[in-house]
Design an enzyme around this catalytic site. Structure first.
Site, PDB file in Angstrom:
ATOM      1  CB  ALA A   1      -0.922   0.046   1.076  1.00  0.00           C
TER       2      ALA A   1
ATOM      3  CB  ALA B   1       4.107   6.463   5.264  1.00  0.00           C
ATOM      4  CD  GLN B   2       6.864   2.954  -0.595  1.00  0.00           C
ATOM      5  OE1 GLN B   2       6.069   3.515  -1.469  1.00  0.00           O
ATOM      6  NE2 GLN B   2       7.703   2.118  -0.933  1.00  0.00           N
TER       7      GLN B   2
ATOM      8  CG  ASP C   1      -6.847   9.953   7.120  1.00  0.00           C
ATOM      9  OD1 ASP C   1      -7.709  10.284   6.412  1.00  0.00           O
ATOM     10  OD2 ASP C   1      -5.627   9.629   7.011  1.00  0.00           O
TER      11      ASP C   1
END
Length: 508
Positions: free
Chosen positions: A125, A130-131, A281
């Protein structure tokens, strides 16, 4: 630097043909001939929705987050735009895996194969800041490794600076600018963005939310592995779940979709009113569903908090809406200071009724929240209602929840689902149950204070006695000074009289 960033934003907008999208609005049609004179306008054949998504990706994290929020509001967007913007939730282009490995080796100060038994270089993802990569620890534990994008902080700082400048200009030239507290809203948003750039903070947020729902049958929060966490890296338990946006897959696994929608509403209100600490979120890219039907939350970079006072006034407002007691809603706004004290309650009540009454007893699919929000904005402007910066995240989360509920179950009655929970919460805050609860909460403090009470009372009485003595001493000193001055005056007069007598005896 701000002017260069602004120029870059404008150029990217023209490059992806966003001017066509903006100028398609009827009110801006007169500007279309002027826009055609721009020499570097795009000649793209891509659909407008795809061009908007690509432009937001190119513009960076803040714009991506804006697109994520919009993607949850399918009632406000055309279908093609909603589908394209939904890709921003977890399909942002990743940064190179070599940079991810370099970040890990810099943080751990050792080769990556000495930290993880197995590390998957292909990210699973990728989001705006960020990942995530999957990995396995040497003890066999499967984990998710979140890595901050390199050099992301300066980009965000420039965009926030532009937002601050824009907010300042709007407050200067727009009559509603100061009432909406745009600069305070931007400051609040920037503060949460700073938190999102520190993955240690995010790990702490995750840990707190996990404690709040540790024994819950509604929500699962993964465990954090602190020994591997750093400001640029977060390692947590790997979770298995179905993305909540994959409705067909959920049905294949016999997940009760209407029940899932109701549980989502209950989780939100539990976080807000029980804990005063909520995931802010909650777009579909951050929510999964386990095979047991529980929600699974990820990405804890943005969390909201509410004071007891905020929770109380919010609960009164929500219950007022659900009970159609619009007078109580108007009074709560005035008591909280959100509306001026001079506001006429009956006029404010009538205006709120005109907005809210048409949407009751209707499922989500029949409510056009875009129109409702516009009407509410007009009412708030009419009565000088001030926007509360500390509630901006809550408003954003409400939009996410409503959009999520609409996708899961368009027939969901939001009011009937939330009302029993709020009534139960309010009954625990007021009356005998509330009193007992507050006594139980304060009892440990009282148990500590009561044994000390005689000593504190003695000390206080002693302090008062000392103060009385000090006051008396001060009076005596003042009297003595007055007497001294009087004696000095008498002595001077006597000396003068004696001098006069001596002069008389010597010279007469």
């Amino acid at each position: 630097m701000r002017i260069f960033r602004l120029i870059k934003i404008i150029l990217i907008g023209f490059h992806f043909g966003l001017d066509d999208i903006l100028l398609s609005h009827p009110r801006l049609r007169l500007l279309r001939p002027l826009a055609k004179l721009v020499p570097f306008r795009a000649r793209l054949k891509l659909p407008p929705a795809m061009r908007l998504r690509l432009a937001l990706e190119k513009l960076g994290p803040i714009f991506i987050k804006f697109g994520q929020m919009l993607s949850t509001r399918r009632d406000l967007l055309a279908q093609d735009f909603a589908d394209e913007l939904a890709k921003l939730q977890d399909q942002v282009p990743p940064f190179p895996s070599d940079l991810a490995v370099a970040t890990l080796e810099k943080v751990y100060e050792k080769p990556i194969n000495e930290v993880f038994f197995k590390f998957e270089k292909q990210p699973v993802a990728s989001a705006s800041v960020a990942q995530v990569h999957f990995a396995t620890l040497y003890n066999g534990t499967e984990v998710a490794v979140k890595i901050l994008r390199p050099d992301i902080a300066p980009v965000i700082a420039h965009d926030v600076a532009l937002m601050e400048t824009g907010a300042w200009l709007l407050e200067a030239v727009w009559p509603d600018g100061k009432r909406l507290k745009l600069r305070e809203v931007v400051t609040e948003f920037a503060r949460h963005l700073e938190d999102e750039l520190d993955l240690i903070r995010e790990a702490a947020n995750c840990s707190q939310l996990r404690r709040n729902f540790l024994d819950s049958s509604l929500l699962f929060v993964p465990e954090v592995y602190w020994d591997y966490c750093h400001s640029e890296v977060m390692v947590m338990e790997r979770v298995q779940g179905i993305p909540i946006s994959h409705i067909s897959t959920l049905r294949e696994h016999d997940i009760d979709i209407p029940q899932l929608a109701r549980v989502g509403v209950e989780i939100f209100f539990t976080q807000v009113f029980r804990d005063g600490y909520f995931h802010a979120d909650m777009h579909p890219g951050n929510i999964f569903v386990g095979l047991d039907g529980r929600y699974i939350a990820v990405d804890f970079g943005i969390m909201g908090t509410l004071s007891d006072e905020d929770k109380n006034y919010l609960a009164q407002n929500f219950l007022g809406f659900f009970r159609r007691d619009y007078r109580r809603v108007a009074q709560a706004h005035i008591e909280a200071g959100w509306a001026p004290r001079t506001t006429r309650v009956d006029d404010f009540e009538a205006a709120i009724r005109a907005v809210c009454e048409p949407i009751f007893d209707r499922p989500l699919k029949e409510i056009y929240f875009g129109r409702v929000l516009l009407r509410l904005f007009q009412v708030s402007r009419q009565f000088n209602v001030e926007i509360q910066p500390q509630l901006v995240l809550l408003q954003k989360t409400l939009l996410n929840i409503e959009g999520l509920g609409r996708d899961l179950d368009p027939d969901l009655d939001l009011w009937k689902t939330a009302k029993p929970f709020l009534e139960s919460w309010m009954s625990e805050q007021v009356g005998w149950r509330g009193l007992i609860g507050h006594i139980q909460k304060e009892a440990p403090n009282w148990a500590t204070m009561l044994p000390e009470f005689p000593r504190l009372l003695h000390y206080q009485l002693g302090q008062e006695r000392v103060l009385v003595m000090e006051d008396r001493l001060a009076e005596l000193v003042a009297q003595e000074k007055k007497q001294s001055r009087l004696l000095a005056l008498v002595a001077v007069l006597l000396a003068a009289l004696l001098g006069a007598l001596l002069y008389t005896q010597l010279y007469l």
